[in-house]
Design a protein around this motif. Sequence first.
Motif, PDB file in Angstrom:
ATOM      1  N   HIS A  48      -8.997 -18.291  -2.013  1.00 42.15           N
ATOM      2  CA  HIS A  48      -9.298 -16.948  -2.219  1.00 42.15           C
ATOM      3  C   HIS A  48      -9.091 -16.280  -0.990  1.00 42.15           C
ATOM      4  O   HIS A  48      -9.074 -14.945  -1.245  1.00 42.15           O
ATOM      5  N   ALA A  49      -8.306 -16.682   0.148  1.00 45.21           N
ATOM      6  CA  ALA A  49      -7.741 -15.753   0.983  1.00 45.21           C
ATOM      7  C   ALA A  49      -6.789 -15.176   0.579  1.00 45.21           C
ATOM      8  O   ALA A  49      -6.170 -14.092   1.090  1.00 45.21           O
ATOM      9  N   GLY A  50      -5.810 -15.757  -0.190  1.00 47.78           N
ATOM     10  CA  GLY A  50      -4.676 -15.259  -0.797  1.00 47.78           C
ATOM     11  C   GLY A  50      -5.233 -13.941  -2.035  1.00 47.78           C
ATOM     12  O   GLY A  50      -4.516 -13.043  -1.863  1.00 47.78           O
ATOM     13  N   SER A 112      -1.638   1.597  -2.267  1.00 44.68           N
ATOM     14  CA  SER A 112      -1.290   0.425  -3.097  1.00 44.68           C
ATOM     15  C   SER A 112      -1.861  -0.866  -2.479  1.00 44.68           C
ATOM     16  O   SER A 112      -1.647  -1.940  -3.236  1.00 44.68           O
ATOM     17  N   GLY A 113      -2.560  -0.772  -1.375  1.00 42.90           N
ATOM     18  CA  GLY A 113      -2.993  -2.218  -1.094  1.00 42.90           C
ATOM     19  C   GLY A 113      -3.252  -1.923   0.701  1.00 42.90           C
ATOM     20  O   GLY A 113      -3.022  -1.000   1.180  1.00 42.90           O
ATOM     21  N   ALA A 114      -3.448  -3.238   1.185  1.00 40.37           N
ATOM     22  CA  ALA A 114      -3.915  -3.258   2.669  1.00 40.37           C
ATOM     23  C   ALA A 114      -2.542  -2.680   3.516  1.00 40.37           C
ATOM     24  O   ALA A 114      -2.685  -1.968   4.494  1.00 40.37           O
ATOM     25  N   THR A 115      -1.492  -3.389   3.037  1.00 42.89           N
ATOM     26  CA  THR A 115      -0.238  -3.011   3.569  1.00 42.89           C
ATOM     27  C   THR A 115       0.158  -1.635   3.689  1.00 42.89           C
ATOM     28  O   THR A 115       0.378  -1.250   4.815  1.00 42.89           O
ATOM     29  N   ALA A 116      -0.049  -1.004   2.510  1.00 43.56           N
ATOM     30  CA  ALA A 116       0.297   0.444   2.475  1.00 43.56           C
ATOM     31  C   ALA A 116      -0.335   1.222   3.222  1.00 43.56           C
ATOM     32  O   ALA A 116      -0.064   2.282   4.008  1.00 43.56           O
ATOM     33  N   ASN A 139      -3.266 -11.671  13.878  1.00 42.51           N
ATOM     34  CA  ASN A 139      -2.942 -10.439  13.098  1.00 42.51           C
ATOM     35  C   ASN A 139      -2.021 -10.929  12.120  1.00 42.51           C
ATOM     36  O   ASN A 139      -0.939 -11.791  12.354  1.00 42.51           O
ATOM     37  N   HIS A 140      -2.062 -10.384  10.851  1.00 46.61           N
ATOM     38  CA  HIS A 140      -1.265 -10.312   9.812  1.00 46.61           C
ATOM     39  C   HIS A 140       0.240  -9.612   9.968  1.00 46.61           C
ATOM     40  O   HIS A 140       0.064  -8.537  10.814  1.00 46.61           O
ATOM     41  N   ASN A 141       1.046 -10.174   9.380  1.00 50.54           N
ATOM     42  CA  ASN A 141       2.674  -9.373   9.785  1.00 50.54           C
ATOM     43  C   ASN A 141       2.329  -7.863   9.286  1.00 50.54           C
ATOM     44  O   ASN A 141       3.157  -6.908   9.997  1.00 50.54           O
ATOM     45  N   SER A 142       1.548  -7.687   8.422  1.00 53.91           N
ATOM     46  CA  SER A 142       1.659  -6.154   8.070  1.00 53.91           C
ATOM     47  C   SER A 142       0.674  -5.105   8.882  1.00 53.91           C
ATOM     48  O   SER A 142       1.009  -4.136   9.055  1.00 53.91           O
ATOM     49  N   VAL A 143      -0.013  -5.870  10.048  1.00 56.90           N
ATOM     50  CA  VAL A 143      -0.442  -5.064  10.972  1.00 56.90           C
ATOM     51  C   VAL A 143       0.690  -4.995  12.190  1.00 56.90           C
ATOM     52  O   VAL A 143       0.801  -4.099  12.587  1.00 56.90           O
ATOM     53  N   CYS A 212      -9.937 -13.658  10.587  1.00 52.19           N
ATOM     54  CA  CYS A 212      -8.381 -14.123  10.908  1.00 52.19           C
ATOM     55  C   CYS A 212      -7.902 -14.905   9.592  1.00 52.19           C
ATOM     56  O   CYS A 212      -8.766 -15.739   9.234  1.00 52.19           O
ATOM     57  N   ASN A 213      -7.040 -14.430   9.104  1.00 50.35           N
ATOM     58  CA  ASN A 213      -6.740 -15.041   7.547  1.00 50.35           C
ATOM     59  C   ASN A 213      -6.170 -16.444   7.894  1.00 50.35           C
ATOM     60  O   ASN A 213      -5.716 -17.025   7.037  1.00 50.35           O
ATOM     61  N   PHE A 214      -5.549 -16.917   9.231  1.00 52.70           N
ATOM     62  CA  PHE A 214      -5.014 -18.221   9.230  1.00 52.70           C
ATOM     63  C   PHE A 214      -6.329 -19.210   9.545  1.00 52.70           C
ATOM     64  O   PHE A 214      -6.332 -19.981   9.087  1.00 52.70           O
ATOM     65  N   ILE A 249      -9.636  -1.769  12.229  1.00 50.51           N
ATOM     66  CA  ILE A 249      -9.885  -3.190  11.515  1.00 50.51           C
ATOM     67  C   ILE A 249      -9.310  -3.531  10.508  1.00 50.51           C
ATOM     68  O   ILE A 249      -9.499  -2.711   9.565  1.00 50.51           O
ATOM     69  N   ASP A 250      -8.584  -4.522  10.393  1.00 49.19           N
ATOM     70  CA  ASP A 250      -7.848  -5.158   9.227  1.00 49.19           C
ATOM     71  C   ASP A 250      -9.013  -6.036   8.404  1.00 49.19           C
ATOM     72  O   ASP A 250      -9.556  -7.195   8.921  1.00 49.19           O
ATOM     73  N   ALA A 251      -9.617  -5.455   7.309  1.00 48.78           N
ATOM     74  CA  ALA A 251     -10.670  -6.044   6.679  1.00 48.78           C
ATOM     75  C   ALA A 251     -10.131  -6.682   5.369  1.00 48.78           C
ATOM     76  O   ALA A 251     -10.748  -6.857   4.397  1.00 48.78           O
ATOM     77  N   ALA A 252      -8.677  -6.763   5.370  1.00 50.24           N
ATOM     78  CA  ALA A 252      -8.329  -7.555   3.998  1.00 50.24           C
ATOM     79  C   ALA A 252      -8.960  -8.763   3.731  1.00 50.24           C
ATOM     80  O   ALA A 252      -9.156  -9.081   2.690  1.00 50.24           O
ATOM     81  N   LYS A 253      -9.014  -9.470   4.801  1.00 46.53           N
ATOM     82  CA  LYS A 253      -9.531 -10.746   4.574  1.00 46.53           C
ATOM     83  C   LYS A 253     -11.135 -10.941   4.648  1.00 46.53           C
ATOM     84  O   LYS A 253     -11.848 -10.906   3.603  1.00 46.53           O
ATOM     85  N   GLY A 254     -11.675 -10.441   5.728  1.00 52.90           N
ATOM     86  CA  GLY A 254     -13.009 -10.501   6.041  1.00 52.90           C
ATOM     87  C   GLY A 254     -13.903  -9.528   5.349  1.00 52.90           C
ATOM     88  O   GLY A 254     -15.023  -9.883   4.801  1.00 52.90           O
ATOM     89  N   ILE A 272      -8.364  -2.283   3.478  1.00 52.37           N
ATOM     90  CA  ILE A 272      -8.526  -3.285   2.479  1.00 52.37           C
ATOM     91  C   ILE A 272      -7.817  -3.435   1.116  1.00 52.37           C
ATOM     92  O   ILE A 272      -7.199  -2.405   1.006  1.00 52.37           O
ATOM     93  N   SER A 273      -7.815  -4.377   0.488  1.00 51.26           N
ATOM     94  CA  SER A 273      -7.061  -4.624  -0.772  1.00 51.26           C
ATOM     95  C   SER A 273      -8.231  -5.003  -1.680  1.00 51.26           C
ATOM     96  O   SER A 273      -8.819  -5.984  -1.346  1.00 51.26           O
ATOM     97  N   PHE A 274      -8.292  -4.538  -2.875  1.00 52.26           N
ATOM     98  CA  PHE A 274      -9.411  -4.644  -3.956  1.00 52.26           C
ATOM     99  C   PHE A 274      -9.343  -6.025  -4.619  1.00 52.26           C
ATOM    100  O   PHE A 274     -10.117  -6.690  -4.743  1.00 52.26           O
ATOM    101  N   TYR A 275      -8.001  -6.538  -4.630  1.00 53.09           N
ATOM    102  CA  TYR A 275      -8.096  -7.965  -5.485  1.00 53.09           C
ATOM    103  C   TYR A 275      -8.503  -8.890  -4.213  1.00 53.09           C
ATOM    104  O   TYR A 275      -8.938 -10.011  -4.937  1.00 53.09           O
ATOM    105  N   LYS A 276      -8.619  -8.812  -3.063  1.00 51.16           N
ATOM    106  CA  LYS A 276      -9.257  -9.952  -2.101  1.00 51.16           C
ATOM    107  C   LYS A 276     -10.838  -9.706  -2.185  1.00 51.16           C
ATOM    108  O   LYS A 276     -11.218 -10.581  -1.755  1.00 51.16           O
ATOM    109  N   ILE A 277     -11.130  -8.707  -2.854  1.00 53.99           N
ATOM    110  CA  ILE A 277     -12.603  -8.654  -2.692  1.00 53.99           C
ATOM    111  C   ILE A 277     -13.273  -9.159  -4.137  1.00 53.99           C
ATOM    112  O   ILE A 277     -14.211  -9.817  -4.341  1.00 53.99           O
TER     113      ILE A 277
HETATM  114  C1  LIG Z   1      -5.764 -10.214   6.939  1.00 57.64           C
HETATM  115  C2  LIG Z   1      -4.736  -9.786   6.147  1.00 57.64           C
HETATM  116  N1  LIG Z   1      -4.159  -8.388   6.415  1.00 57.64           N
HETATM  117  C3  LIG Z   1      -3.336  -7.798   5.684  1.00 57.64           C
HETATM  118  C4  LIG Z   1      -2.924  -8.623   4.479  1.00 57.64           C
HETATM  119  C5  LIG Z   1      -1.952  -7.784   3.755  1.00 57.64           C
HETATM  120  O1  LIG Z   1      -2.831  -7.422   2.378  1.00 57.64           O
HETATM  121  P1  LIG Z   1      -1.798  -6.968   1.139  1.00 57.64           P
HETATM  122  O2  LIG Z   1      -0.808  -7.864   0.853  1.00 57.64           O
HETATM  123  O3  LIG Z   1      -3.061  -6.979   0.289  1.00 57.64           O
HETATM  124  O4  LIG Z   1      -1.409  -5.657   1.362  1.00 57.64           O
HETATM  125  C6  LIG Z   1      -3.414  -9.710   4.149  1.00 57.64           C
HETATM  126  C7  LIG Z   1      -3.196 -10.510   2.987  1.00 57.64           C
HETATM  127  O5  LIG Z   1      -3.154 -11.686   2.691  1.00 57.64           O
HETATM  128  C8  LIG Z   1      -4.673 -10.173   4.943  1.00 57.64           C
HETATM  129  O6  LIG Z   1      -4.851 -11.627   4.621  1.00 57.64           O
END
Ligand SMILES: Cc1ncc(COP(=O)(O)O)c(C=O)c1O
Length: 823
Positions: A48-50, A112-116, A139-143, A212-214, A249-254, A272-277
């Motif tokens: 579900h974190a994915g 288009s998503g948290a990354t964008a 932190n996620h690579n996208s941060v 933390c998504n890890f 705050i990167d709330a994509a996971k939390g 945030i990304s909605f598919y994660k919610i």
């Molecule tokens: C903590 C965290 N930040 C950012 C992202 C990136 O989200 P997205 O790939 O939906 O843009 C993710 C995706 O796994 C994530 O878990």
Amino acid sequence: MKNSEDEQKEEFLREFGDDYGYKSAPKNIDQLRATEFKRLAGVVYLDHAGATLYSEAQLESVFKDLNSNLYANPHSQSSCSLNTSDRVGEARTQVLDYFNASSREYSVIFTSGATAALKLVGESFPWSSQSCFMYSMENHNSVLGIREYALNQGAAALAVDVEQTADYRNSRGTNSAIRLFRHHELRRSDRGLSKEDPTGNVYNLFAFPSECNFSGTRFNLDLVKLIKEDSHNALEGSTYSRGCWMVLIDAAKGGATEPPDLSKHKADFVVISFYKIFGYPTGLGALIVRNETAKLLKKTYFSGGTVAASVADSDFVKRRAGVEEIFEDGTISYLSIASILHGFRILNTLTMSAISRHTTSLATFVRKTLSAMKHENGTHVCTLYGANSSKVLFEGMGPIVSFNLRRPDGSWFGYREVEKLASLAGIQLRTGCFCNPGACAKYLGLSHSDLLSNFEAGHVCWDDHDVLCGKPTGAVRASFGYMSTFEDASNFVNFIKASFVSLPSRTPGVNTLRGTTISPAIEGIGRANPRLKSISIYPIKSCLGFSVSSWPLTTTGRLLHDREWLLRSTSGEILTQKKVPDMCHITTLIDLDLGILFVESPRCKEKLQIKLKSDFPVGKDEVNIHPQRYEVEVYHDEIDSWFSDAVGRPCTLLRCSGQQGYACSNRNRISRLCKDLETKMNFVNEAQFLLVSEESVNDLNARLRSNVQHHFDGELIQVSTSRFRPNLVVCGGEAYAEDGWRSLRIGKTEFISLGGCNRCQMINLSFQGGKVQRSNEPLATLAEYRRTKGKITFGILLRHDDSTGKHSDAWLHVGEEIRASLA
Ligand SMILES: Cc1ncc(COP(=O)(O)O)c(C=O)c1O
């Protein structure tokens, strides 16, 4: 009498009964699963974190909404466009409500998503050479990618370790529970002269994840206040404490189970990304931004949607005024935006606090059970990440359980092995570093030099190098969503116990490969004298081969024309059945007397004939099939277009014409990539020859029959030797006798065994009625008794022994006797 599963559940409910199961919601967890997630029958989904999953009711109401309302481009002025704008407005309000944010203070920019959303912050932030981009190590690579914008503008980038006491929830408001430990400052020396902000202000940005998504560690949201209001103390008077600090705050996971409360923690940005919610739709996210902060952002691009007026041939543009109108370029994804309302409705009926308690109860149960698991010698099986000591183990953690497993001798089980076996057991997990290199390095204890040497050794994200130099390169992650059940959690821990815990009667993963055979005796053939039963040649890699009664070896000791050709896509990818299952319908045959390779495909009317000598290719090229580089020859367009029709995608046929030495793109060749690095080979994966024994296949089939009878409800699967794509099939010996061979002679030709052939999901593909069928068998059964050191082996790999100098003019003949020397 109660069985142990009932007892396990009773015990769980005694501890977590108040938090588990949505007792006051219209549907409790069991009803929810039975009615809304029927597609999860037989699957344990723990990623579900994915991405979490959408419910059936959610999708039904999305379809009903879209089928009954007329939505049009919101930039038009028609009544249906206004209707769309109303729905989008409703969605913005709902997003703000979710984060308890007032529209006076915050705006929602759809992306288009948290990354964008993160990229948007990076590219529009008012960086100057005085600025600092600070981020928590976890932190996620996208941060982390934001630092490219900061460094390019001459700003500093600074990673920090955030240390928080375990009971930070009780110390909220004091900030005393949080400390920051700075790593080295990063700066690009050639970018030091970037312009200052015209106002003379210095703006800094601090980014951290709410969870933390890890590891699942939840960060103390008092960090927002600490950094924004007390940066001097937080950064201990360093030069970075000057200027104005913004917090992201990167709330994509939390955000999926515990959305930050923005009325209390007034961050400048939340992504945030909605598919994660709630699972649907994908391709939609949001940047929630403070209105005051948005005014400082610098937007370069303008577009339809963000422009109020512009002149085509003059440098004049007037942008729109609203926050969303400045940042939402083009037509927003309005149908997806309308759809999120239905996702939120589901969550609202359950309530976020119940979702948080429900998911936490499951993760806590799994963490507790895993941390208590021991091998028979008393050593712990599991190393959990994200918990510093047993006392604080379960505090401040989200619904993620991240871990690695050890054998009784302390060595690590590779995370790929765990993933592979889990998948065979119907359990869907995620493994690796989860795009979070800082958390990965921190929890796995990987130094900079470990990370660099792993990379040098060829390890990149998503590959199979799970343990290098005795250390894991990533972890296993199980994560829970609002629809996860106790049964998901218990199936998972029971699987870990059954597959990885050593008990007095059993040592998992170190079973003796031969085991007790249950194959019936083969009549009429003396067991002492195995013979060569068949020879198969596969001229084109991954296509069907053909069997012969005699076949010559080349002067370098391989089967003539075996895997001499391959298909390459226009993007340079080598095509195999793994990606293009249709390749299994392409049949091949070589007539040595005529000197022709015949190829047939059900998709092509004409049978293709390629003359081995005179149809010689029209050009030369090179291909890399890690770790080797090959010289290849290419064919004329007609042949390529025949194969493109046959596989249903553009491709070219390449013929191996030589090897460029044993070029390896990594210096410390990872030997398991290719068992046979010393021999001249064609496009085979691991070795010149693959040998399978008919008795071993019979034994496997007997086990498959017995499993269906005794344990599983599944359909009976029986396999033939061809399922393993062997070159040589032997018969007449004992099942698995080949495991013990060090070398062998077939007729007059000598071979050396390179050991067992590691098996993957490919052997689970079968082809029936022109269609590819996937199942868990026979790999799941092989995993029960043929698993050793992280591999599931079946059949052996061979190399021609050229030390005898007898390879020229050698032929293999069906019926020849096998004389093996034992290892
Ligand atoms: C903590 C965290 N930040 C950012 C992202 C990136 O989200 P997205 O790939 O939906 O843009 C993710 C995706 O796994 C994530 O878990």
